[in-house]
Design an enzyme around this catalytic site. Structure first.
Site, PDB file in Angstrom:
ATOM      1  N   ASP A  31      -1.484 -19.797 -55.091  1.00  0.00           N
ATOM      2  CA  ASP A  31      -1.116 -20.170 -56.454  1.00  0.00           C
ATOM      3  C   ASP A  31      -2.251 -21.037 -57.025  1.00  0.00           C
ATOM      4  OD1 ASP A  31       2.077 -20.722 -57.832  1.00  0.00           O
ATOM      5  OD2 ASP A  31       0.243 -21.496 -58.745  1.00  0.00           O
ATOM      6  N   LEU A  33      -1.837 -23.076 -59.421  1.00  0.00           N
ATOM      7  CA  LEU A  33      -1.140 -24.273 -59.920  1.00  0.00           C
ATOM      8  C   LEU A  33      -1.331 -24.483 -61.421  1.00  0.00           C
ATOM      9  CD1 LEU A  33      -1.711 -26.743 -56.920  1.00  0.00           C
ATOM     10  CD2 LEU A  33       0.274 -25.297 -57.386  1.00  0.00           C
ATOM     11  N   ASN A  91      -4.876 -12.144 -67.288  1.00  0.00           N
ATOM     12  CA  ASN A  91      -4.190 -12.733 -66.134  1.00  0.00           C
ATOM     13  C   ASN A  91      -3.181 -11.761 -65.523  1.00  0.00           C
ATOM     14  OD1 ASN A  91      -3.685 -15.035 -64.379  1.00  0.00           O
ATOM     15  ND2 ASN A  91      -1.662 -15.085 -65.339  1.00  0.00           N
ATOM     16  N   TYR A 140       3.332  -9.361 -73.443  1.00  0.00           N
ATOM     17  CA  TYR A 140       3.881  -9.760 -72.139  1.00  0.00           C
ATOM     18  C   TYR A 140       4.601  -8.578 -71.486  1.00  0.00           C
ATOM     19  CZ  TYR A 140       7.425 -11.322 -68.882  1.00  0.00           C
ATOM     20  OH  TYR A 140       8.245 -11.418 -67.783  1.00  0.00           O
ATOM     21  N   PHE A 168      16.465 -10.068 -65.037  1.00  0.00           N
ATOM     22  CA  PHE A 168      17.079 -10.447 -66.301  1.00  0.00           C
ATOM     23  C   PHE A 168      16.853 -11.952 -66.455  1.00  0.00           C
ATOM     24  CE2 PHE A 168      18.844  -6.557 -68.136  1.00  0.00           C
ATOM     25  CZ  PHE A 168      18.330  -5.682 -67.192  1.00  0.00           C
ATOM     26  N   LEU A 189      16.453 -21.123 -72.606  1.00  0.00           N
ATOM     27  CA  LEU A 189      17.651 -21.658 -73.263  1.00  0.00           C
ATOM     28  C   LEU A 189      18.333 -22.773 -72.467  1.00  0.00           C
ATOM     29  CD1 LEU A 189      19.674 -21.487 -75.595  1.00  0.00           C
ATOM     30  CD2 LEU A 189      20.897 -19.720 -74.290  1.00  0.00           C
ATOM     31  N   ARG A 220      22.540 -12.281 -73.241  1.00  0.00           N
ATOM     32  CA  ARG A 220      21.664 -12.163 -72.069  1.00  0.00           C
ATOM     33  C   ARG A 220      22.506 -12.165 -70.800  1.00  0.00           C
ATOM     34  NH1 ARG A 220      18.912 -11.057 -75.517  1.00  0.00           N
ATOM     35  NH2 ARG A 220      16.879 -11.811 -76.191  1.00  0.00           N
ATOM     36  N   ASP A 283      12.600 -11.436 -79.795  1.00  0.00           N
ATOM     37  CA  ASP A 283      13.925 -11.432 -79.174  1.00  0.00           C
ATOM     38  C   ASP A 283      14.645 -10.127 -79.470  1.00  0.00           C
ATOM     39  OD1 ASP A 283      13.849 -13.844 -77.899  1.00  0.00           O
ATOM     40  OD2 ASP A 283      14.878 -14.952 -79.492  1.00  0.00           O
TER      41      ASP A 283
HETATM   42  N1  UFG Z   1      17.304 -19.233 -77.395  1.00  0.00           N
HETATM   43  C1  UFG Z   1      17.740 -20.022 -78.434  1.00  0.00           C
HETATM   44  N2  UFG Z   1      17.199 -21.250 -78.560  1.00  0.00           N
HETATM   45  C2  UFG Z   1      16.226 -21.734 -77.737  1.00  0.00           C
HETATM   46  C3  UFG Z   1      15.791 -20.907 -76.678  1.00  0.00           C
HETATM   47  C4  UFG Z   1      16.353 -19.653 -76.536  1.00  0.00           C
HETATM   48  O1  UFG Z   1      18.591 -19.628 -79.217  1.00  0.00           O
HETATM   49  O2  UFG Z   1      15.758 -22.850 -77.944  1.00  0.00           O
HETATM   50  C5  UFG Z   1      17.911 -17.911 -77.224  1.00  0.00           C
HETATM   51  C6  UFG Z   1      16.897 -16.783 -77.328  1.00  0.00           C
HETATM   52  O3  UFG Z   1      16.754 -16.402 -78.659  1.00  0.00           O
HETATM   53  C7  UFG Z   1      17.547 -15.727 -76.433  1.00  0.00           C
HETATM   54  C8  UFG Z   1      18.318 -16.533 -75.384  1.00  0.00           C
HETATM   55  O4  UFG Z   1      18.426 -17.837 -75.922  1.00  0.00           O
HETATM   56  O5  UFG Z   1      18.467 -15.003 -77.168  1.00  0.00           O
HETATM   57  C9  UFG Z   1      17.583 -16.616 -74.065  1.00  0.00           C
HETATM   58  O6  UFG Z   1      16.253 -17.055 -74.316  1.00  0.00           O
HETATM   59  P1  UFG Z   1      15.252 -17.453 -73.141  1.00  0.00           P
HETATM   60  O7  UFG Z   1      13.969 -17.879 -73.789  1.00  0.00           O
HETATM   61  O8  UFG Z   1      15.918 -18.389 -72.196  1.00  0.00           O
HETATM   62  O9  UFG Z   1      15.039 -16.100 -72.350  1.00  0.00           O
HETATM   63  P2  UFG Z   1      14.576 -14.680 -72.911  1.00  0.00           P
HETATM   64  O10 UFG Z   1      15.764 -13.791 -72.855  1.00  0.00           O
HETATM   65  O11 UFG Z   1      13.850 -14.751 -74.171  1.00  0.00           O
HETATM   66  O12 UFG Z   1      13.430 -14.357 -71.864  1.00  0.00           O
HETATM   67  C10 UFG Z   1      13.662 -14.106 -70.515  1.00  0.00           C
HETATM   68  C11 UFG Z   1      12.425 -14.489 -69.719  1.00  0.00           C
HETATM   69  C12 UFG Z   1      11.237 -13.728 -70.237  1.00  0.00           C
HETATM   70  C13 UFG Z   1      11.536 -12.271 -70.193  1.00  0.00           C
HETATM   71  C14 UFG Z   1      12.834 -11.956 -70.881  1.00  0.00           C
HETATM   72  C15 UFG Z   1      13.233 -10.545 -70.705  1.00  0.00           C
HETATM   73  O13 UFG Z   1      12.215 -15.860 -69.843  1.00  0.00           O
HETATM   74  O14 UFG Z   1      10.114 -14.023 -69.431  1.00  0.00           O
HETATM   75  O15 UFG Z   1      13.874 -12.761 -70.360  1.00  0.00           O
HETATM   76  O16 UFG Z   1      13.208 -10.224 -69.375  1.00  0.00           O
HETATM   77  F1  UFG Z   1      10.574 -11.568 -70.816  1.00  0.00           F
END
Ligand code: UFG
Length: 327
Positions: A31, A33, A91, A140, A168, A189, A220, A283
């Site tokens: 890693d 880091l 990367n 990504y 997920f 989130l 999700r 999203d």
């Molecule tokens: N959300 C909010 N407010 C925030 C953060 C997130 O409403 O401050 C919502 C997002 O819009 C989404 C849900 O919470 O609907 C989950 O968001 P996350 O950022 O926790 O996770 P994601 O679903 O966007 O992303 C995750 C991984 C990514 C990956 C994706 C799909 O973190 O790396 O799942 O696999 F690409």
């Protein structure tokens, strides 16, 4: 088995490394880091190195007589990838090719790869099987999809045995509160919600309230990091030279953003105020797994099926480590 974990000091990587060690595997963490944390893995198994460095990779694979690689190392922020696609292509894609080449040259024939549900085309209802249509739209997501393809091509041409795991939403922490999620900047989130009761933010912003879901917020599939880790341990054991498998890792249950906030309120025992914000670019309405294949073929059975139990482990970690790892 002697296993190299690239990015093994990251969130999912370090949880998997702990599971592998507890099952008696000999693990080396590789890693740089840049995102991972020194304190999340035992010092004696950590090699500070970059997957861009072909020589160091090959030397590590040879010296440690590595039999299998788990490739976690990648940048993961969808938003950042649209602003800086160059670093995602470098990367994630280019450096993964360096890794595949190092494995080919040193005769390492087994690879487990961390992919993402973001490779799938958007859905409004139901759940995603491994065969659901793909449409990776962010740099990504595209980078992960491209790596999947490189791995498949290396398998066809050179006999690499591989398993691709499409995650997920990874969340939760070590139930003893010693290891957990610590991204910088944090975009996920659950840790952001928990910053409210920690006194680090006044409210949680909810990205969008007009999605085609019962309460208008995105849905999700939240899966505990230790269940993800367990899936890796099962998957790595099942890889044979030339074998090829792809699995979703999710619980099959979907939760809206508002439901996650409500569950967190129950866990911490206080109200967590939220404010609606515009949709976040990139999203998608709904990401829920059909994870029957993993359950059936690898006897995977997630321990955490209640979102509140998952959030409780995260809360324990964040309470103990309000500023994350100290390194
Ligand atoms: N959300 C909010 N407010 C925030 C953060 C997130 O409403 O401050 C919502 C997002 O819009 C989404 C849900 O919470 O609907 C989950 O968001 P996350 O950022 O926790 O996770 P994601 O679903 O966007 O992303 C995750 C991984 C990514 C990956 C994706 C799909 O973190 O790396 O799942 O696999 F690409």
């Amino acid at each position: 088995m002697r296993i190299l974990a690239t990015g093994g000091a990251g969130y999912v990587g370090s949880a998997t490394v702990r599971s592998l060690i507890s099952q008696g595997h000999q693990v080396t963490v590789y890693d740089n880091l840049s995102k991972g944390h020194r304190a999340s893995v035992p010092a004696e198994i950590l090699i500070t190195g970059d997957i861009a460095d072909a020589d160091q990779l090959q030397q590590t694979l040879t010296e440690h007589q590595i039999e299998a690689v788990i490739h976690f190392a990648a940048f993961i922020a969808v938003g950042e990838s649209t602003e800086h696609p160059n670093i995602y292509y470098q990367n994630n894609i280019a450096n993964s090719l360096t890794l595949l080449e190092a494995m080919r040259r040193t005769g390492v024939q087994k690879l487990l790869f961390s992919s993402t549900a973001a490779v799938y085309a958007p859905i409004e209802t139901g759940s995603l099987t491994e065969d659901s249509p793909k449409a990776p739209d962010s740099p990504y997501a595209f980078s992960k999809f491209a790596i999947e393809r490189m791995i498949q091509d290396f398998s066809q041409a050179y006999g690499l045995g591989y398993t691709i795991l499409r995650y997920f939403n990874a969340c939760g922490a070590d139930p003893q509160g010693r290891f957990g999620e610590n991204h910088n900047p944090e975009t996920h989130l659950i840790p952001l919600i928990l910053q409210v009761p920690l006194g680090q933010r006044q409210n949680i912003g909810v990205f969008g309230q007009d999605y085609n879901t019962p309460d208008g917020t995105c849905i999700r599939d939240y899966v505990h990091v230790d269940d993800l880790a367990d899936a890796h341990v099962r998957a790595i054991m099942a890889i044979e030279p030339g074998s090829s498998h792809t699995y979703n890792i999710g619980t099959g249950q979907g939760h809206s953003v508002l439901e996650v906030i409500q569950a967190a309120e129950q866990v911490v025992g206080q109200k967590i105020p939220h404010q609606f914000l515009p949709r976040r670019p990139g999203d998608t309405t709904r990401l829920v797994a059909q994870a029957q294949k993993l359950r059936k073929e690898l006897a995977w059975n997630p321990k955490y099926t209640d979102l509140k139990d998952i959030i409780a482990t995260a809360w324990q970690w964040h309470k103990n480590h309000p500023n994350g790892y100290d390194d």
